[in-house]
Design a protein around this motif. Structure first.
Motif, PDB file in Angstrom:
ATOM      1  N   PRO A  16     -20.825 -12.929 -15.648  1.00 33.11           N
ATOM      2  CA  PRO A  16     -21.319 -11.576 -15.951  1.00 33.11           C
ATOM      3  C   PRO A  16     -20.419 -10.743 -16.860  1.00 33.11           C
ATOM      4  O   PRO A  16     -20.896  -9.840 -17.536  1.00 33.11           O
ATOM      5  CB  PRO A  16     -21.443 -10.930 -14.569  1.00 33.11           C
ATOM      6  N   GLY A  17     -19.115 -11.024 -16.869  1.00 37.54           N
ATOM      7  CA  GLY A  17     -18.216 -10.230 -17.690  1.00 37.54           C
ATOM      8  C   GLY A  17     -16.894 -10.922 -17.907  1.00 37.54           C
ATOM      9  O   GLY A  17     -16.653 -12.027 -17.402  1.00 37.54           O
ATOM     10  N   PRO A  18     -15.992 -10.286 -18.658  1.00 39.13           N
ATOM     11  CA  PRO A  18     -14.740 -10.949 -19.032  1.00 39.13           C
ATOM     12  C   PRO A  18     -13.832 -11.252 -17.843  1.00 39.13           C
ATOM     13  O   PRO A  18     -13.142 -12.280 -17.849  1.00 39.13           O
ATOM     14  CB  PRO A  18     -14.087  -9.948 -19.993  1.00 39.13           C
ATOM     15  N   GLU A  19     -13.816 -10.387 -16.829  1.00 40.05           N
ATOM     16  CA  GLU A  19     -12.935 -10.636 -15.692  1.00 40.05           C
ATOM     17  C   GLU A  19     -13.378 -11.883 -14.931  1.00 40.05           C
ATOM     18  O   GLU A  19     -12.562 -12.752 -14.605  1.00 40.05           O
ATOM     19  CB  GLU A  19     -12.914  -9.419 -14.770  1.00 40.05           C
ATOM     20  N   ALA A  20     -14.675 -11.982 -14.655  1.00 37.54           N
ATOM     21  CA  ALA A  20     -15.196 -13.168 -13.962  1.00 37.54           C
ATOM     22  C   ALA A  20     -15.029 -14.406 -14.821  1.00 37.54           C
ATOM     23  O   ALA A  20     -14.701 -15.494 -14.324  1.00 37.54           O
ATOM     24  CB  ALA A  20     -16.662 -12.958 -13.601  1.00 37.54           C
ATOM     25  N   ARG A  21     -15.233 -14.270 -16.131  1.00 40.82           N
ATOM     26  CA  ARG A  21     -15.099 -15.414 -17.037  1.00 40.82           C
ATOM     27  C   ARG A  21     -13.660 -15.916 -17.072  1.00 40.82           C
ATOM     28  O   ARG A  21     -13.394 -17.129 -17.018  1.00 40.82           O
ATOM     29  CB  ARG A  21     -15.572 -15.025 -18.441  1.00 40.82           C
ATOM     30  N   LEU A  22     -12.719 -14.990 -17.168  1.00 39.29           N
ATOM     31  CA  LEU A  22     -11.307 -15.388 -17.216  1.00 39.29           C
ATOM     32  C   LEU A  22     -10.858 -15.993 -15.890  1.00 39.29           C
ATOM     33  O   LEU A  22     -10.067 -16.946 -15.869  1.00 39.29           O
ATOM     34  CB  LEU A  22     -10.443 -14.184 -17.579  1.00 39.29           C
ATOM     35  N   ALA A  23     -11.344 -15.453 -14.762  1.00 41.01           N
ATOM     36  CA  ALA A  23     -10.990 -16.021 -13.460  1.00 41.01           C
ATOM     37  C   ALA A  23     -11.539 -17.439 -13.322  1.00 41.01           C
ATOM     38  O   ALA A  23     -10.859 -18.342 -12.816  1.00 41.01           O
ATOM     39  CB  ALA A  23     -11.518 -15.132 -12.339  1.00 41.01           C
ATOM     40  N   HIS A  24     -12.773 -17.639 -13.761  1.00 41.10           N
ATOM     41  CA  HIS A  24     -13.381 -18.972 -13.734  1.00 41.10           C
ATOM     42  C   HIS A  24     -12.604 -19.920 -14.640  1.00 41.10           C
ATOM     43  O   HIS A  24     -12.306 -21.065 -14.270  1.00 41.10           O
ATOM     44  CB  HIS A  24     -14.832 -18.859 -14.184  1.00 41.10           C
ATOM     45  N   LEU A  25     -12.242 -19.443 -15.828  1.00 43.63           N
ATOM     46  CA  LEU A  25     -11.509 -20.273 -16.774  1.00 43.63           C
ATOM     47  C   LEU A  25     -10.133 -20.640 -16.232  1.00 43.63           C
ATOM     48  O   LEU A  25      -9.667 -21.773 -16.407  1.00 43.63           O
ATOM     49  CB  LEU A  25     -11.391 -19.533 -18.108  1.00 43.63           C
ATOM     50  N   ARG A  26      -9.481 -19.697 -15.585  1.00 42.44           N
ATOM     51  CA  ARG A  26      -8.178 -19.996 -14.979  1.00 42.44           C
ATOM     52  C   ARG A  26      -8.304 -21.139 -13.980  1.00 42.44           C
ATOM     53  O   ARG A  26      -7.465 -22.063 -13.962  1.00 42.44           O
ATOM     54  CB  ARG A  26      -7.618 -18.756 -14.289  1.00 42.44           C
ATOM     55  N   ALA A  78      -7.796 -12.716 -29.401  1.00 44.38           N
ATOM     56  CA  ALA A  78      -8.018 -11.311 -29.723  1.00 44.38           C
ATOM     57  C   ALA A  78      -7.455 -10.412 -28.627  1.00 44.38           C
ATOM     58  O   ALA A  78      -7.295 -10.825 -27.470  1.00 44.38           O
ATOM     59  CB  ALA A  78      -9.515 -11.054 -29.903  1.00 44.38           C
ATOM     60  N   ASP A  79      -7.174  -9.178 -28.989  1.00 43.98           N
ATOM     61  CA  ASP A  79      -6.696  -8.207 -27.998  1.00 43.98           C
ATOM     62  C   ASP A  79      -7.823  -7.738 -27.084  1.00 43.98           C
ATOM     63  O   ASP A  79      -7.578  -7.382 -25.927  1.00 43.98           O
ATOM     64  CB  ASP A  79      -6.080  -6.994 -28.706  1.00 43.98           C
ATOM     65  N   ASP A  80      -9.044  -7.720 -27.594  1.00 40.95           N
ATOM     66  CA  ASP A  80     -10.192  -7.296 -26.795  1.00 40.95           C
ATOM     67  C   ASP A  80     -10.490  -8.352 -25.727  1.00 40.95           C
ATOM     68  O   ASP A  80     -10.762  -9.510 -26.070  1.00 40.95           O
ATOM     69  CB  ASP A  80     -11.406  -7.115 -27.709  1.00 40.95           C
ATOM     70  N   PRO A  81     -10.447  -7.994 -24.442  1.00 42.55           N
ATOM     71  CA  PRO A  81     -10.646  -9.005 -23.388  1.00 42.55           C
ATOM     72  C   PRO A  81     -12.002  -9.700 -23.444  1.00 42.55           C
ATOM     73  O   PRO A  81     -12.104 -10.871 -23.074  1.00 42.55           O
ATOM     74  CB  PRO A  81     -10.485  -8.206 -22.089  1.00 42.55           C
ATOM     75  N   VAL A  82     -13.043  -9.000 -23.882  1.00 43.85           N
ATOM     76  CA  VAL A  82     -14.366  -9.633 -23.948  1.00 43.85           C
ATOM     77  C   VAL A  82     -14.351 -10.748 -24.986  1.00 43.85           C
ATOM     78  O   VAL A  82     -14.703 -11.897 -24.693  1.00 43.85           O
ATOM     79  CB  VAL A  82     -15.459  -8.599 -24.275  1.00 43.85           C
ATOM     80  N   LEU A  83     -13.937 -10.414 -26.211  1.00 40.98           N
ATOM     81  CA  LEU A  83     -13.893 -11.423 -27.263  1.00 40.98           C
ATOM     82  C   LEU A  83     -12.896 -12.517 -26.922  1.00 40.98           C
ATOM     83  O   LEU A  83     -13.161 -13.708 -27.126  1.00 40.98           O
ATOM     84  CB  LEU A  83     -13.521 -10.769 -28.597  1.00 40.98           C
ATOM     85  N   VAL A  85     -14.889  -4.103 -18.701  1.00 39.68           N
ATOM     86  CA  VAL A  85     -13.625  -4.792 -18.443  1.00 39.68           C
ATOM     87  C   VAL A  85     -12.999  -4.245 -17.164  1.00 39.68           C
ATOM     88  O   VAL A  85     -12.805  -3.039 -17.024  1.00 39.68           O
ATOM     89  CB  VAL A  85     -12.659  -4.605 -19.629  1.00 39.68           C
ATOM     90  N   GLY A  86     -12.699  -5.148 -16.222  1.00 41.02           N
ATOM     91  CA  GLY A  86     -12.107  -4.743 -14.947  1.00 41.02           C
ATOM     92  C   GLY A  86     -10.595  -4.610 -15.031  1.00 41.02           C
ATOM     93  O   GLY A  86      -9.965  -5.031 -16.013  1.00 41.02           O
ATOM     94  N   PRO A  87      -9.983  -4.060 -13.992  1.00 37.93           N
ATOM     95  CA  PRO A  87      -8.535  -3.811 -14.016  1.00 37.93           C
ATOM     96  C   PRO A  87      -7.692  -5.077 -14.052  1.00 37.93           C
ATOM     97  O   PRO A  87      -6.545  -5.052 -14.483  1.00 37.93           O
ATOM     98  CB  PRO A  87      -8.290  -3.020 -12.724  1.00 37.93           C
ATOM     99  N   ALA A  88      -8.247  -6.191 -13.586  1.00 40.45           N
ATOM    100  CA  ALA A  88      -7.470  -7.430 -13.543  1.00 40.45           C
ATOM    101  C   ALA A  88      -7.560  -8.230 -14.840  1.00 40.45           C
ATOM    102  O   ALA A  88      -6.866  -9.236 -14.993  1.00 40.45           O
ATOM    103  CB  ALA A  88      -7.943  -8.301 -12.377  1.00 40.45           C
ATOM    104  N   ALA A  89      -8.393  -7.798 -15.786  1.00 39.87           N
ATOM    105  CA  ALA A  89      -8.659  -8.609 -16.967  1.00 39.87           C
ATOM    106  C   ALA A  89      -7.410  -8.830 -17.817  1.00 39.87           C
ATOM    107  O   ALA A  89      -7.195  -9.930 -18.337  1.00 39.87           O
ATOM    108  CB  ALA A  89      -9.763  -7.957 -17.808  1.00 39.87           C
TER     109      ALA A  89
END
Length: 235
Positions: free
Chosen positions: A182-192, A154-159, A117-121
């Motif tokens: 590749p991970g939650p930060e990239a996934r959330l940025a893409h989703l945004r 969930a509180d966990d950024p990955v889940l 999990v990156g700092p921006a997640a």
């Protein structure tokens, strides 16, 4: 010493399964009934990948190579041999090599863990949650099927990144691309990015619907027919 590859039964579908999400299945095709029989006789898991081109029934499909392992948590067999399954996604995998169907699809797979999990997640998750609720509310306002806008992640950024991706009202191709980040930060940025585009589209549709349902002109208002009694002044 070379480690033997992990071989997993595979169930290609026209939709994407994310880790942590539920998957109900109605299994009627004979080869997939055999898959269920084999899974329940041993490890009750199989892989789910998206069909890129083709059909879920009959074979001959072109399959994506990133998927999710589904674990069978409930199984009901009907008198005619069909299965009703309740499954849950447990982990993400890559397909290293497809094996010949025997009789159902099989593949050599490798687990694919998310990046750290990156700092921006955390900030991304807050924004994505708000935007997702807005999109779901607008989708429902248009009369289209959508998850409740009051959702809690969930509180966990990955889940949470998987949950938000699954609940977002996008098509299978977008869902697959989100799964393959590749991970939650990239996934959330893409989703945004996808949610921003979807919000703009939904706002245009709502504006058009509002114009179509605007207040009637004076000429469109109902008028009394000749001979009708005028309304009483005290009613």
């Amino acid at each position: 010493m070379t480690q033997e590859p992990t071989v997993l039964p595979m169930f290609p579908l026209g939709s994407v399964l994310f880790p942590g999400m539920a998957l109900p299945l109605h299994v009627f095709e004979p080869r997939y009934r055999t898959l269920v029989d084999d899974c329940l006789a041993g490890e009750p898991e199989f892989g789910v990948v998206l069909i890129e081109r083709g059909s879920e029934v009959g074979g001959g499909d072109l399959r994506r190579d990133v998927g999710t392992v589904a674990r069978i948590v409930e199984a009901v067999r009907f008198d005619d041999g069909r299965w009703g399954l309740g499954c849950v996604g447990v982990r993400r995998v890559r397909v290293d090599h497809w094996l010949p169907d025997d009789p159902y699809p099989r593949a050599e797979i490798a687990d694919w863990e998310d990046e750290q999990v990156g700092p921006a997640a955390t900030d991304l998750l807050v924004e994505v949650t708000a935007r997702l609720r807005q999109v779901l509310a607008a989708t429902a306002e248009l009369g289209l099927p959508a998850a409740p806008a009051t959702l809690e992640l969930a509180d966990d950024p990955v889940l949470a990144s998987y949950q938000a991706s699954a609940l977002a009202p996008f098509g299978p191709a977008d869902h697959h691309d989100l799964l393959a980040e590749p991970g939650p930060e990239a996934r959330l940025a893409h989703l945004r990015h996808l949610l921003v585009e979807e919000t703009e589209y939904l706002e245009r549709r709502l504006a058009m619907a509002s114009e179509d349902l605007g207040p009637p002109d004076d000429d469109d208002r109902p008028r009394p027919e000749p001979g009708d009694d005028p309304p009483d002044d005290d009613t």
